[in-house]
Structures are given as structure tokens and as C-alpha cells.
Design a protein around this motif. Structure first.
Motif, PDB file in Angstrom:
ATOM      1  N   THR A 123       0.829  -1.203   0.000  1.00 13.39           N
ATOM      2  CA  THR A 123       0.000   0.000   0.000  1.00 13.39           C
ATOM      3  C   THR A 123       0.865   1.254   0.000  1.00 13.39           C
ATOM      4  OG1 THR A 123      -1.739  -1.185   1.181  1.00 13.39           O
ATOM      5  CG2 THR A 123      -1.836   1.209   1.228  1.00 13.39           C
ATOM      6  N   LEU A 124       1.922   1.245   0.808  1.00 21.55           N
ATOM      7  CA  LEU A 124       2.819   2.404   0.841  1.00 21.55           C
ATOM      8  C   LEU A 124       3.536   2.587  -0.489  1.00 21.55           C
ATOM      9  CD1 LEU A 124       4.332   2.091   4.430  1.00 21.55           C
ATOM     10  CD2 LEU A 124       2.642   3.738   3.616  1.00 21.55           C
ATOM     11  N   ALA A 125       3.944   1.485  -1.096  1.00 21.72           N
ATOM     12  CA  ALA A 125       4.609   1.573  -2.401  1.00 21.72           C
ATOM     13  C   ALA A 125       3.645   2.111  -3.459  1.00 21.72           C
ATOM     14  CB  ALA A 125       5.140   0.207  -2.818  1.00 21.72           C
TER      15      ALA A 125
ATOM     16  N   ALA B 286       1.057   4.040  -2.908  1.00 22.91           N
ATOM     17  CA  ALA B 286       0.831   5.456  -2.617  1.00 22.91           C
ATOM     18  C   ALA B 286       2.007   6.302  -3.097  1.00 22.91           C
ATOM     19  CB  ALA B 286       0.610   5.657  -1.123  1.00 22.91           C
ATOM     20  N   ALA B 287       3.220   5.805  -2.878  1.00 21.02           N
ATOM     21  CA  ALA B 287       4.408   6.542  -3.319  1.00 21.02           C
ATOM     22  C   ALA B 287       4.447   6.641  -4.845  1.00 21.02           C
ATOM     23  CB  ALA B 287       5.663   5.869  -2.793  1.00 21.02           C
TER      24      ALA B 287
ATOM     25  N   TYR C  91       1.889   6.476  -6.904  1.00 20.09           N
ATOM     26  CA  TYR C  91       0.827   7.371  -7.359  1.00 20.09           C
ATOM     27  C   TYR C  91       1.185   8.822  -7.070  1.00 20.09           C
ATOM     28  CZ  TYR C  91      -3.658   9.237  -8.592  1.00 20.09           C
ATOM     29  OH  TYR C  91      -4.639   9.961  -9.215  1.00 20.09           O
TER      30      TYR C  91
ATOM     31  N   GLU D 207      -8.655   6.178  13.687  1.00 19.83           N
ATOM     32  CA  GLU D 207      -7.972   6.272  12.389  1.00 19.83           C
ATOM     33  C   GLU D 207      -8.716   7.207  11.438  1.00 19.83           C
ATOM     34  OE1 GLU D 207      -9.025   3.240  13.609  1.00 19.83           O
ATOM     35  OE2 GLU D 207      -7.132   2.370  14.293  1.00 19.83           O
TER      36      GLU D 207
ATOM     37  N   SER E  24      -7.324  10.684   9.967  1.00 18.65           N
ATOM     38  CA  SER E  24      -7.306  10.878   8.519  1.00 18.65           C
ATOM     39  C   SER E  24      -8.045  12.145   8.126  1.00 18.65           C
ATOM     40  CB  SER E  24      -7.933   9.663   7.834  1.00 18.65           C
ATOM     41  OG  SER E  24      -8.107   9.890   6.467  1.00 18.65           O
TER      42      SER E  24
END
Length: 177
Positions: A2-4, A6-7, A9, A130, A134
Motif C-alpha cells: 500500500t505504501l509503495a 501510494a508513493a 501514485y 484512524e 485521517s
């Protein structure tokens, strides 16, 4: 993952803006649609290869049969999700075309908590920590962006005396000094 995602995008919108600036032709609606088409085809090809490698196509039928609302509604949801995502990406690229990648990112960041709030009302979900964090971070980013834009626009406003002096012919300036 997910982090990858997001990065990656996070790089897409600025790279699209860079593509617009480096283009050797006028950016038109047709060119924006062409760029969107190429991006989507590459993404579809990449995902298709990944699904073929993992044999994910065999699982789709099983998922459809096990879907709570029925097999037909599963395919309807999948198709409408694809259509809505295409509209979303076209809108994001359109904002880059009309304004900037920064504004597009800010709009996307603000829409994320909006969907969470809608989920709370639509699906009776709990408003957990959360979601509050957010929402707070997204609103903070949104407000910070527009505050910065307002401050920059005030800096760019020309001083009326300087503007008036620069509009006079140069020999008039010398005689008045």
C-alpha cells in the motif's frame, strides 16, 4: 504494498504535469485523453500480467459465486468500479491540465475522508480514531494549501505606485525625479 502504491501514485501526477510542460505540441483535450488512454493501457497490461502469473483469473468465478448479493451483482459492481475509477483518474488528470498536480493531490486528499464519512452514514460504521486522524490531516493539508495560495497571491499583487510609474514613459520619470 500500500505504501509503495501510494508513493508511486504520488509521482504520477507531477510526472503528468512535467509531460504537459515538456510536450512539443499544444496541450488540448484530445491530448489529455490520449495520455489517459496510454496510462490506463499500460496499467491494465501490468495488472493483467500479474493476474496471469498468480492465476487470479481462475478465482474470479469463485468470488462471484460467493458474493453475498449474487453473481450478477458482483460483475455489475466490478464493471461500475472500473468505470468510476476511470472517471476519477480522468478528473485527476484534468485538474493537472487546468491547474496543477499539487491541487489535484489536495483534492484527492480531501476526498478520502469524505468517502470515510459517507461510509459512516451509509454503512453505519464507527467513527474510529484512524478515521478522525485521517480527516484531521486531510483537512489540515487542504487548509494549508489554500492558505499558502492566498499568501502567494497577496505577494504577487503589484504595488499600484510601482505599476503607475512603470507605465509612464522613461523621460517623464526622469523629469519628475
Amino acid at each position: 504494498m500500500t505504501l509503495a502504491a501510494a508513493a508511486l501514485y504520488g509521482f504520477v501526477l507531477p510526472l503528468v504535469e512535467l509531460t504537459y510542460k515538456k510536450a512539443k505540441q499544444e496541450i488540448s483535450y484530445a491530448l489529455v485523453m490520449e495520455i489517459q488512454l496510454v496510462m490506463c493501457l499500460v496499467a491494465t497490461g501490468f495488472c493483467t500480467v500479474g493476474m496471469l502469473v498468480n492465476n487470479d483469473f481462475k478465482v474470479i468465478g469463485k468470488e462471484a459465486r460467493e458474493f453475498e448479493l449474487g453473481e450478477t451483482k458482483y460483475y455489475v459492481v466490478v464493471i461500475f468500479t472500473a468505470i468510476i475509477n476511470q472517471c476519477f483518474f480522468l478528473g485527476a488528470i484534468g485538474v493537472v491540465f487546468c491547474a496543477s498536480s499539487m491541487l489535484s493531490g489536495v483534492v484527492i486528499a480531501v476526498l478520502l475522508p469524505v468517502t470515510e464519512i459517507l461510509a459512516i452514514f451509509s454503512f453505519n460504521e464507527k467513527f474510529q480514531a484512524e478515521k478522525r486522524a485521517s480527516l484531521a490531516l486531510s483537512l489540515w493539508g487542504f487548509i494549508s494549501y489554500f492558505y499558502g495560495e492566498i499568501k502567494q497571491s497577496k505577494k504577487k499583487k503589484p504595488d499600484p505606485e510601482i505599476e503607475m510609474a512603470s507605465s509612464l514613459p522613461s523621460n517623464t520619470l526622469k523629469s519628475s525625479v
